[in-house]
Design an enzyme around this catalytic site. Structure first.
Site, PDB file in Angstrom:
ATOM      1  N   ARG A 230     -46.059 -65.511 -80.142  1.00  0.00           N
ATOM      2  CA  ARG A 230     -44.673 -65.280 -80.516  1.00  0.00           C
ATOM      3  C   ARG A 230     -43.960 -64.624 -79.344  1.00  0.00           C
ATOM      4  O   ARG A 230     -44.552 -63.809 -78.614  1.00  0.00           O
ATOM      5  CB  ARG A 230     -44.584 -64.372 -81.747  1.00  0.00           C
ATOM      6  CG  ARG A 230     -44.930 -65.081 -83.057  1.00  0.00           C
ATOM      7  CD  ARG A 230     -43.826 -66.039 -83.467  1.00  0.00           C
ATOM      8  NE  ARG A 230     -44.040 -66.630 -84.786  1.00  0.00           N
ATOM      9  CZ  ARG A 230     -44.625 -67.791 -85.003  1.00  0.00           C
ATOM     10  NH1 ARG A 230     -45.090 -68.497 -83.979  1.00  0.00           N
ATOM     11  NH2 ARG A 230     -44.749 -68.269 -86.231  1.00  0.00           N
ATOM     12  N   GLU A 259     -35.524 -67.524 -79.454  1.00  0.00           N
ATOM     13  CA  GLU A 259     -35.503 -68.986 -79.421  1.00  0.00           C
ATOM     14  C   GLU A 259     -34.348 -69.541 -80.265  1.00  0.00           C
ATOM     15  O   GLU A 259     -34.041 -68.981 -81.314  1.00  0.00           O
ATOM     16  CB  GLU A 259     -36.827 -69.533 -79.980  1.00  0.00           C
ATOM     17  CG  GLU A 259     -38.032 -69.141 -79.176  1.00  0.00           C
ATOM     18  CD  GLU A 259     -39.334 -69.612 -79.835  1.00  0.00           C
ATOM     19  OE1 GLU A 259     -39.282 -70.366 -80.847  1.00  0.00           O
ATOM     20  OE2 GLU A 259     -40.395 -69.227 -79.349  1.00  0.00           O
ATOM     21  N   HIS A 277     -41.432 -74.321 -77.382  1.00  0.00           N
ATOM     22  CA  HIS A 277     -42.223 -74.004 -78.574  1.00  0.00           C
ATOM     23  C   HIS A 277     -42.818 -75.285 -79.170  1.00  0.00           C
ATOM     24  O   HIS A 277     -42.534 -75.656 -80.311  1.00  0.00           O
ATOM     25  CB  HIS A 277     -41.386 -73.265 -79.616  1.00  0.00           C
ATOM     26  CG  HIS A 277     -42.223 -72.471 -80.586  1.00  0.00           C
ATOM     27  ND1 HIS A 277     -41.768 -71.363 -81.238  1.00  0.00           N
ATOM     28  CD2 HIS A 277     -43.512 -72.639 -81.011  1.00  0.00           C
ATOM     29  CE1 HIS A 277     -42.722 -70.872 -82.013  1.00  0.00           C
ATOM     30  NE2 HIS A 277     -43.794 -71.643 -81.889  1.00  0.00           N
TER      31      HIS A 277
END
Length: 316
Positions: A230, A259, A277
């Protein structure tokens, strides 16, 4: 039919299966999901979401008859699991089915950093190879010492993929595990002793910015930082400064603090590899994740049990 609140997207295959068992209400099609829940939330018994969107606290509060939340993804830090459990709501996620793919992404980022993949690709495309000759040498990824932050299922899969390269694996986690790798109780001490630090620990308050300036300074100017966990795990501002100043050598990142926003300063650096991601983003793995997300909901609807509860809900 039972009624389900869908947060985020779902594939056509997932929707076909969900529509056969539930009346599905899609948050993304609503002008004001919170207002809709204020009026209709008491009808909702199940939620499907994902690790990024999670379930907002105000959404959960507006669904008094909620029984289960199924999260598409292994990470679930965007869901207040303790609040859900206190209400008798079981939370599930999709572990194991994405282990191999996320591990492959971690290795991909490590190789791209070591062998300067982006630099040399640009060198060929620009015509410089023909005009100027061979590019500068890179580093070998063989026989390196790799520290894994969070030796869970994916961490072990990363270790397995690195084994053929003569890699020495060490790790840091909350407590030692029954493995043959060396355990470090102190993350900074581990960073001093490794060539590459790979982050695959869960997000949340307990790991927020655990990879701080001290850890990155310990990793050093020849060190490589890989993050497939993360964005919150790494102090992004401290990392950018360390990369700019040469206190950290390279970084391979699949996740970021805010993000999909990636700081311009990070995007301008040539000693980083950036991915949007996509750790588990293959057709095969996402199909398996979607299937497990729906399977959890259908099984709960059938008999009140689930296949893959998050650890905090394992006893429910």
């Amino acid at each position: 039919m039972a009624e389900l609140f869908l947060i985020g997207g779902a594939t056509d295959v997932m929707l076909e299966r969900l529509n056969a068992a539930f009346t599905v209400h899609k948050a993304k099609d609503m002008d004001d999901p919170q207002a809709w829940l204020a009026e209709h939330g008491e009808k909702i018994t199940h939620v499907a979401t994902n690790g990024h969107d999670g379930v907002k606290p105000e959404y959960m509060a507006a669904m008094p008859n909620l029984k289960a939340i199924s999260c598409y993804g292994v990470g679930y830090d965007a869901i207040d699991v303790q609040a859900a459990k206190a209400k008798g709501v079981v939370v599930t996620h999709t572990p194991n089915v994405l282990n191999a793919e996320v591990a492959t992404t971690a290795v991909l980022l490590m190789l791209a950093c070591y062998r300067e993949l982006l630099r040399d690709d640009a060198y060929v495309r620009s015509g410089r190879w023909e005009a100027e000759g061979n590019s500068a040498l890179t580093r070998s990824a063989d026989n390196q010492t790799v520290g894994i932050l969070g030796l869970g299922r994916i961490g072990q899969a990363i270790a397995d993929k690195l084994a053929p390269w003569g890699t020495t694996i060490v790790y840091h986690s909350r407590s030692p595990k029954d493995v043959d790798y060396t355990y470090y109780g102190d993350l900074t001490e581990m960073a001093k002793d490794v060539d590459t630090l790979i982050c695959i620990t869960p997000g949340g308050p307990s790991t927020n910015k655990i990879v701080n300036a001290e850890v990155m300074n310990a990793l050093g100017p020849q060190g490589t930082l890989i993050n497939v966990s993360r964005g919150s795990v790494v102090d992004e501002a401290a990392m950018i400064a360390a990369l700019q100043e040469g206190r950290l050598g390279w970084a391979g990142l699949d996740v970021f603090e805010a993000e999909p926003h990636v700081p311009e300063a990070l995007r301008k650096l040539d000693n980083v590899v950036l991915l949007p991601h996509v750790g588990s983003a293959t057709h095969e793995t996402r199909a398996a994740m979607g299937a497990l997300t729906v399977d959890n909901l259908l099984q709960h609807l059938k008999d009140g049990t689930v296949i893959s509860a998050v650890p905090e809900c394992a006893d429910m």
